[in-house]
Design a protein around this motif. Structure first.
Motif, PDB file in Angstrom:
ATOM      1  N   LYS A   4      26.712  36.290  22.899  1.00  0.00           N
ATOM      2  CA  LYS A   4      26.738  37.446  21.998  1.00  0.00           C
ATOM      3  C   LYS A   4      26.536  36.960  20.571  1.00  0.00           C
ATOM      4  CE  LYS A   4      29.981  40.109  24.741  1.00  0.00           C
ATOM      5  NZ  LYS A   4      31.304  40.722  24.776  1.00  0.00           N
ATOM      6  N   PRO A   5      25.838  37.746  19.755  1.00  0.00           N
ATOM      7  CA  PRO A   5      25.700  37.351  18.356  1.00  0.00           C
ATOM      8  C   PRO A   5      27.066  37.370  17.667  1.00  0.00           C
ATOM      9  CG  PRO A   5      24.778  39.539  18.716  1.00  0.00           C
ATOM     10  CD  PRO A   5      25.179  39.003  20.057  1.00  0.00           C
ATOM     11  N   VAL A   6      27.301  36.392  16.849  1.00  0.00           N
ATOM     12  CA  VAL A   6      28.562  36.294  16.125  1.00  0.00           C
ATOM     13  C   VAL A   6      28.341  36.864  14.724  1.00  0.00           C
ATOM     14  CG1 VAL A   6      30.310  34.704  15.240  1.00  0.00           C
ATOM     15  CG2 VAL A   6      29.201  34.243  17.440  1.00  0.00           C
ATOM     16  N   LEU A   7      29.271  37.733  14.316  1.00  0.00           N
ATOM     17  CA  LEU A   7      29.174  38.322  12.984  1.00  0.00           C
ATOM     18  C   LEU A   7      29.650  37.325  11.935  1.00  0.00           C
ATOM     19  CD1 LEU A   7      30.667  41.887  13.590  1.00  0.00           C
ATOM     20  CD2 LEU A   7      28.273  41.317  13.257  1.00  0.00           C
ATOM     21  N   SER A   8      28.895  37.225  10.870  1.00  0.00           N
ATOM     22  CA  SER A   8      29.329  36.395   9.743  1.00  0.00           C
ATOM     23  C   SER A   8      30.485  37.104   9.045  1.00  0.00           C
ATOM     24  CB  SER A   8      28.179  36.188   8.764  1.00  0.00           C
ATOM     25  OG  SER A   8      27.885  37.417   8.109  1.00  0.00           O
ATOM     26  N   GLU A   9      31.199  36.396   8.186  1.00  0.00           N
ATOM     27  CA  GLU A   9      32.289  37.002   7.426  1.00  0.00           C
ATOM     28  C   GLU A   9      31.773  38.158   6.566  1.00  0.00           C
ATOM     29  OE1 GLU A   9      35.593  36.619   7.816  1.00  0.00           O
ATOM     30  OE2 GLU A   9      34.942  35.351   9.483  1.00  0.00           O
ATOM     31  N   ALA A  10      30.599  37.991   5.983  1.00  0.00           N
ATOM     32  CA  ALA A  10      30.006  39.062   5.165  1.00  0.00           C
ATOM     33  C   ALA A  10      29.697  40.277   6.032  1.00  0.00           C
ATOM     34  CB  ALA A  10      28.734  38.560   4.472  1.00  0.00           C
ATOM     35  N   ASP A  11      29.178  40.048   7.241  1.00  0.00           N
ATOM     36  CA  ASP A  11      28.895  41.151   8.169  1.00  0.00           C
ATOM     37  C   ASP A  11      30.187  41.865   8.557  1.00  0.00           C
ATOM     38  OD1 ASP A  11      26.169  40.632   8.140  1.00  0.00           O
ATOM     39  OD2 ASP A  11      26.219  39.427   9.992  1.00  0.00           O
ATOM     40  N   LYS A  12      31.228  41.084   8.830  1.00  0.00           N
ATOM     41  CA  LYS A  12      32.519  41.685   9.202  1.00  0.00           C
ATOM     42  C   LYS A  12      33.040  42.564   8.071  1.00  0.00           C
ATOM     43  CE  LYS A  12      34.046  38.046  12.341  1.00  0.00           C
ATOM     44  NZ  LYS A  12      35.020  36.955  12.544  1.00  0.00           N
ATOM     45  N   ARG A  13      32.958  42.058   6.835  1.00  0.00           N
ATOM     46  CA  ARG A  13      33.417  42.855   5.681  1.00  0.00           C
ATOM     47  C   ARG A  13      32.619  44.153   5.567  1.00  0.00           C
ATOM     48  NH1 ARG A  13      33.831  37.784   3.350  1.00  0.00           N
ATOM     49  NH2 ARG A  13      31.806  37.964   2.344  1.00  0.00           N
ATOM     50  N   ALA A  14      31.308  44.056   5.757  1.00  0.00           N
ATOM     51  CA  ALA A  14      30.452  45.244   5.656  1.00  0.00           C
ATOM     52  C   ALA A  14      30.772  46.256   6.764  1.00  0.00           C
ATOM     53  CB  ALA A  14      28.982  44.832   5.714  1.00  0.00           C
ATOM     54  N   VAL A  15      30.978  45.769   7.973  1.00  0.00           N
ATOM     55  CA  VAL A  15      31.300  46.666   9.093  1.00  0.00           C
ATOM     56  C   VAL A  15      32.665  47.307   8.867  1.00  0.00           C
ATOM     57  CG1 VAL A  15      31.819  46.770  11.571  1.00  0.00           C
ATOM     58  CG2 VAL A  15      29.820  45.486  10.774  1.00  0.00           C
ATOM     59  N   ARG A  16      33.633  46.532   8.418  1.00  0.00           N
ATOM     60  CA  ARG A  16      34.968  47.083   8.146  1.00  0.00           C
ATOM     61  C   ARG A  16      34.892  48.174   7.066  1.00  0.00           C
ATOM     62  NH1 ARG A  16      39.070  43.182  10.208  1.00  0.00           N
ATOM     63  NH2 ARG A  16      40.723  44.364   9.201  1.00  0.00           N
ATOM     64  N   GLU A  17      34.123  47.900   6.017  1.00  0.00           N
ATOM     65  CA  GLU A  17      33.969  48.884   4.942  1.00  0.00           C
ATOM     66  C   GLU A  17      33.337  50.166   5.479  1.00  0.00           C
ATOM     67  OE1 GLU A  17      34.121  50.916   1.487  1.00  0.00           O
ATOM     68  OE2 GLU A  17      35.128  49.014   1.881  1.00  0.00           O
ATOM     69  N   ARG A  18      32.310  50.028   6.281  1.00  0.00           N
ATOM     70  CA  ARG A  18      31.645  51.207   6.852  1.00  0.00           C
ATOM     71  C   ARG A  18      32.597  51.976   7.768  1.00  0.00           C
ATOM     72  NH1 ARG A  18      29.178  55.551   6.473  1.00  0.00           N
ATOM     73  NH2 ARG A  18      27.794  56.145   8.157  1.00  0.00           N
ATOM     74  N   LEU A  19      33.357  51.261   8.582  1.00  0.00           N
ATOM     75  CA  LEU A  19      34.313  51.925   9.471  1.00  0.00           C
ATOM     76  C   LEU A  19      35.407  52.632   8.671  1.00  0.00           C
ATOM     77  CD1 LEU A  19      34.589  49.291  12.337  1.00  0.00           C
ATOM     78  CD2 LEU A  19      33.692  51.627  12.543  1.00  0.00           C
ATOM     79  N   ARG A  20      35.874  52.035   7.573  1.00  0.00           N
ATOM     80  CA  ARG A  20      36.875  52.703   6.723  1.00  0.00           C
ATOM     81  C   ARG A  20      36.302  53.975   6.112  1.00  0.00           C
ATOM     82  NH1 ARG A  20      38.235  47.378   4.936  1.00  0.00           N
ATOM     83  NH2 ARG A  20      36.949  47.712   3.100  1.00  0.00           N
ATOM     84  N   GLU A  21      35.056  53.917   5.642  1.00  0.00           N
ATOM     85  CA  GLU A  21      34.414  55.113   5.075  1.00  0.00           C
ATOM     86  C   GLU A  21      34.332  56.219   6.119  1.00  0.00           C
ATOM     87  OE1 GLU A  21      30.590  53.778   3.771  1.00  0.00           O
ATOM     88  OE2 GLU A  21      31.399  52.635   2.078  1.00  0.00           O
ATOM     89  N   LEU A  22      33.884  55.861   7.317  1.00  0.00           N
ATOM     90  CA  LEU A  22      33.763  56.848   8.393  1.00  0.00           C
ATOM     91  C   LEU A  22      35.132  57.371   8.813  1.00  0.00           C
ATOM     92  CD1 LEU A  22      31.009  55.093  10.513  1.00  0.00           C
ATOM     93  CD2 LEU A  22      30.791  57.288   9.313  1.00  0.00           C
ATOM     94  N   CYS A  23      36.110  56.496   8.868  1.00  0.00           N
ATOM     95  CA  CYS A  23      37.462  56.902   9.234  1.00  0.00           C
ATOM     96  C   CYS A  23      37.986  57.939   8.244  1.00  0.00           C
ATOM     97  CB  CYS A  23      38.374  55.676   9.283  1.00  0.00           C
ATOM     98  SG  CYS A  23      40.080  56.050   9.737  1.00  0.00           S
ATOM     99  N   GLU A  24      37.790  57.688   6.960  1.00  0.00           N
ATOM    100  CA  GLU A  24      38.247  58.630   5.931  1.00  0.00           C
ATOM    101  C   GLU A  24      37.548  59.979   6.094  1.00  0.00           C
ATOM    102  OE1 GLU A  24      38.267  58.975   1.061  1.00  0.00           O
ATOM    103  OE2 GLU A  24      38.315  56.980   1.962  1.00  0.00           O
ATOM    104  N   GLU A  25      36.242  59.956   6.281  1.00  0.00           N
ATOM    105  CA  GLU A  25      35.480  61.198   6.473  1.00  0.00           C
ATOM    106  C   GLU A  25      35.970  61.963   7.699  1.00  0.00           C
ATOM    107  OE1 GLU A  25      31.322  60.190   6.708  1.00  0.00           O
ATOM    108  OE2 GLU A  25      31.364  59.171   4.773  1.00  0.00           O
ATOM    109  N   CYS A  26      36.136  61.254   8.800  1.00  0.00           N
ATOM    110  CA  CYS A  26      36.567  61.916  10.044  1.00  0.00           C
ATOM    111  C   CYS A  26      37.992  62.410   9.952  1.00  0.00           C
ATOM    112  CB  CYS A  26      36.410  60.966  11.226  1.00  0.00           C
ATOM    113  SG  CYS A  26      34.687  60.610  11.645  1.00  0.00           S
TER     114      CYS A  26
END
Length: 196
Positions: A4-26
């Motif tokens: 499986k592709p491994v997420l870099s730390e920068a990718d993890k931060r970006a995904v977490r930020e996107r998930l937080r944004e979506l979580c707030e909206e939902c």
């Protein structure tokens, strides 16, 4: 079998930020119970497996989201008070804060079944983390505004807490008046009474 592709730390931060944004909206749109991990992952274009490598449970994302919102609100209040070191600036920070609360009712409607379902899944330590220490925020705001209190600190902060608590009565008050006009008027009067 390909790895499986491994997420870099920068990718993890970006995904977490996107998930937080979506979580707030939902959370605003449909509440905690109706927000599913599957839907969040679909909207964020990440796999459910990726979600669970970042968050052990759905509640961990919600907890991180509410902490992020509280931090953002606190910083907004402090920034206004740093830039406008006057009673009017302090009053403006309270007016902005109540309008932000109004756009995120889950921050103050904590007795709803939806919020209670969220809280019920959290350990005690996590619950303590999300209980915003409004006295600490007010203390920081007064320092940032460089204002002097006319009364005992606990009384002044109690008055400001009670003022902000009127947001929970907004629906009732709005039947007979413009809630924000009333809030703004009360804020101006109270701030002039609290500070020298």
């Amino acid at each position: 079998m390909p790895s499986k592709p491994v997420l870099s730390e920068a990718d993890k931060r970006a995904v977490r930020e996107r998930l937080r944004e979506l979580c707030e909206e939902c959370w605003i749109a449909q509440g905690y119970k109706k927000t599913s991990v599957k839907n969040l992952c679909s909207q964020a274009a990440v796999s459910i497996g990726t979600f669970y490598t970042l968050y052990p449970a759905k509640e961990d994302l919600f907890l991180e989201t509410i902490e992020n919102i509280q931090s953002r609100l606190t910083e907004r209040v402090l920034e206004i008070n740093r830039c406008q070191q006057t009673k009017a600036g302090f009053a403006q920070s309270m007016k902005d804060l109540v309008r932000e609360y109004d756009s995120k009712p889950f921050l103050y409607h904590v007795n709803t079944p939806d919020f209670q379902a969220f809280i019920a899944k959290l350990p005690e330590e996590a619950i303590r983390k999300i209980k915003l220490d409004s006295f600490a925020v007010f203390r920081q705001a007064v320092q940032a505004a460089n204002l002097t209190l006319k009364m005992e600190q606990s009384q002044a902060f109690g008055i400001l807490s009670a003022l902000l608590a009127t947001i929970s009565a907004k629906e009732t008050l709005s039947v007979t008046c413009d809630y924000f006009a009333v809030f703004d008027c009360m804020t101006d009067i109270l701030v002039s009474r609290i500070f020298q």
